[in-house]
Every structure is written in C-alpha cells, then in structure tokens.
Enzyme design. Structure first.
Site, mmCIF file in Angstrom:
data_model
loop_
_atom_site.group_PDB
_atom_site.id
_atom_site.type_symbol
_atom_site.label_atom_id
_atom_site.label_comp_id
_atom_site.label_asym_id
_atom_site.label_seq_id
_atom_site.Cartn_x
_atom_site.Cartn_y
_atom_site.Cartn_z
ATOM 1 C CG ASP A 84 -0.232 0.072 2.543
ATOM 2 O OD1 ASP A 84 0.722 -0.708 2.738
ATOM 3 O OD2 ASP A 84 -0.621 0.891 3.398
ATOM 4 C CD GLU A 177 4.384 0.388 6.898
ATOM 5 O OE1 GLU A 177 5.324 0.596 7.682
ATOM 6 O OE2 GLU A 177 3.926 1.279 6.132
#
Length: 411
Positions: A84, A177
């Site tokens: 991400d 994350e």
C-alpha cells in the site's frame, strides 16, 4: 541484468493504485480493495518463478517460501515489504518518469513543482545515474513498492540460478502498513522465519534496528447545539473546543520541531461540525514511559477543556500501534550481525539510523520476538509529491538482500 529487472518491476508496480484508507482500516482488511490488484500480481509472478508454496491470506497478506537447496538445516530467513501507499498526498494515479542520466541541479516535475537540489543534497551522488520521479501530482510509491520490486528481483534470481546456495527463504508482502493496521490480522501461523528484514527504508546504505513506540489517540468533542440567535449561555461549540485542544499541544513537541530521539504529538485529522468533532492524533516516542506520559497529558487536557467549556464533553481513546523493535534486535543480535557482515562483504559502509516511524517489522519483533531490522530501498522524500528514487541505490538494496541469503546458508 538486476538493475533493469528492478526498474521494470518498480514501474509496473508504481502505476497500480494501492492507496490504503485509515478511516476504513478498523472495519476491513485490507482497507481498500485495490491493494488486492498488486497482491494478486505478486502471487502470479511468484508462481511464474516456479515457487509452489504460496499462500494468499484473506486479510491481504501474501506469504511464499523458496525451499532450501542445502544438505543441512539453517534458520529460515524472511524478507518483507508492503504494497500500500500513503494518503498524505494522492497515492493513486501515479505517473512515474525515468530520468535516464541525471544532469545535476533542480528537477522540474511540472510547471508548479520542482525537486530542489539545494534541499536534496543526496542528489549530488547520482549525477549521470537513473532516477525515478513523479509528475508532481502524486507521491511516487517507493514506500514501499521499491522494496517489493527489490525482493521480487532477488526471488527471480534465486529461482533461476540453482548455483546460489541458500536455506529456506520466506517472502512476505503485506497490506495497510501505512494505516498501522496491516499486522492486526497477520497470519503468524503461516510463517516460519526465525529472523526477518523489512525492505522499507530510504537513503542508500541506511539501516535501522530501532523505531518509535507509537500510539493513535481518538478524541471526540461533543458540544451543545442551539440556534445562533439564542445561543448565549447555551451553545457549546465543539469546533471551538477542538481548536483550544489542538492549540494547547506543545509546538516544541511537534513533528516539524523535533528530530533524533525527540518524540512528538501530531494532530493528524479532524472531522465534524459545531456539535460533534472527531480528532485523530499520532503520538510517537522512542521511550515507552514518555509515550504513555503523552497519553496521560491528553487525558488531562480533555478534563481541562471540559472545565473551560461547561456542558461540553471530551472523550479520549488511546491505542498503542507498535513498539520500539530494538528489544528483539538486542535479544537476538544475529540479524544485525549478518546485516553488517553482508555490507562488509559488498564494500557497503552501512549507516545505522533511527526510524522516526515504524514498520510491519516492528509489530513482528514485538509480537513474536522475531528480529526484523529495516533496509534501505533508495527512496527519498517519502509520502510527498517530491519523492524520488535512485536506481543504483535500489540495486544495492537487492544486492544486500542477496548477500544476506548467502550468509544465511553458512549458519
């Protein structure tokens, strides 16, 4: 060629939208469906390498194992990166541009924005080298698609060259994350590594074994609504309460006023109206007692706000997100020892720094006592439209990972 493979992979991954969404991170995993697009591609490419042992967990994690080719057992080594991108500036719709040979000086991104050489001293080390930049409208995504590309390039080498001796290699790709929620539902039952490395750093040759302790604090302000024409002595404005609260935070303990081992309070998001306001704050410190002191200070500030705004209500909910990973590194020092040995063999003068942030490895280190140092990726100005990455540094990161694999085979 390793550099070519890394570049092609990074450019391929960078244009895939994977921006996570913190407001949804507590409700769904991953927080955005688009992260699956890159996770599915990673799984497909790993299978294309000939890897058989691949698990795609329902919560947005891909775990793959490259089997050992040794005649003796050595500890399984892990390498981890996240798919991400952050939402500090737009992380979707990325249009990376390759500078084939950096000529020095400023780098114009568009008519409005440029990367200034005066503010980016590291650029001077890459004159004549390949750089990757944005078009100035989004971040680039080297955090952490550079790490993904570097791990995948090494995996490709290991699967295509049986002469490289290695123990079992574990490859881990996570989602969310950037929201801090990526490890909330991590499938620990699917991993076997005894030590791991996140490839999620920045500047060339920088490594890290220590990070912040982190907490997220949700503060809710409830006011009292009345018609503005009849508000005297009755209306309590939640916006005014929230403004007082934020302005009371010590400016000397903010992100923009601290560095090194100094922690901070950071007002990150605010939403609502004059009746109800939700405020999110990030707290960070390398010392856990100091972090907890900051939480207590916010609770005291909430009481003071209620006292100054009678009938207004302030609630504070704090959650520890991750902890300083230095403790696992000290208990099991072989992970850092191997990292320094790999750097020495390659002639890389590694520079140990503090992470003024965190990684998924911090969660792994604290929740499972698996040491998980962080390795540079070659990215700079992360989470900004001025982000840039240096291909030589990205290549060195992959070479360092490959050397760690070889050292692991000698255990």
């Amino acid at each position: 060629m390793l550099s070519k493979d890394i570049l092609e992979r990074f450019l391929r991954y960078a244009v895939i939208d994977t921006m996570s969404n913190e407001s949804l991170a507590s409700e769904r995993h991953p927080s955005t469906d688009i992260q699956w697009d890159l996770l599915h591609l990673i799984e497909s490419e790993l299978a294309g390498f000939g890897i058989k042992d691949i698990v795609e967990d329902e919560n947005g994690v891909v775990v793959a194992h490259i089997p050992s080719n040794l005649d003796h057992v050595v500890p399984t080594i892990g390498f981890m990166a996240h798919v991400d991108t952050a939402d500090d500036v737009m992380g979707n719709g990325v249009k990376p541009r390759v500078i084939e040979s950096y000529a020095g000086g400023d780098i114009k991104l568009n008519d409005e924005f440029s990367i200034l050489a005066e503010e980016n001293k590291e650029l001077a080390n890459y004159v004549g080298e390949k750089l990757i930049v944005t078009d100035g409208t989004t971040l680039l995504g080297s955090d952490d698609k550079a790490g993904v590309a570097e791990i995948m390039a090494v995996a490709n080498i290991l699967c295509s060259d049986p002469t490289i001796k290695h123990g079992e290699i574990e490859l881990i790709f996570t989602s969310d994350e950037e929201t801090g929620a990526g490890m909330d539902h991590f499938p620990y039952d699917k991993i076997r590594c005894e030590y791991c490395y996140t490839i999620d750093g920045g500047k060339r040759y920088e490594i890290e074994a220590e990070c912040f302790n982190a907490a997220t604090v949700k503060v809710h302000f409830s006011g009292v609504s009345y018609h503005l024409g009849a508000a005297r002595g009755r209306l309590v404005n939640a916006l005014t309460m929230a403004s007082f609260f934020v302005n009371a935070l010590p400016q000397a303990e903010s992100p923009e006023a601290t560095d090194g081992r100094y922690g901070y309070y950071c007002a990150q998001t605010i939403n609502g109206n004059a009746t109800e306001i939700d405020l999110t704050l990030y707290l960070r410190d390398f010392e856990l007692p100091v972090l907890d002191r900051r939480i207590d200070a916010l609770k005291d500030l909430a009481k003071a706000t209620e006292a100054l705004y009678p009938n207004g209500k302030v609630t504070v909910n704090a959650k520890h997100i991750y902890y300083n990973m230095i403790f696992a590194a000290k208990e099991k020092p072989f992970a850092m020892e191997a990292l320094y040995k790999a750097g020495e063999r390659l002639g890389m003068k590694l520079d140990e720094q503090l992470i003024r942030g965190g990684t998924d490895g911090a969660r792994m280190a604290n929740e499972r006592k698996i040491p998980c140092p962080n390795i540079f990726t070659g990215g700079h100005n992360l989470h900004s439209r001025f982000e840039w990455a240096a291909l030589p540094a990205m290549t060195d990161s992959a070479l360092l990972v490959l050397e760690l694999v070889k050292i692991g085979a000698e255990a």
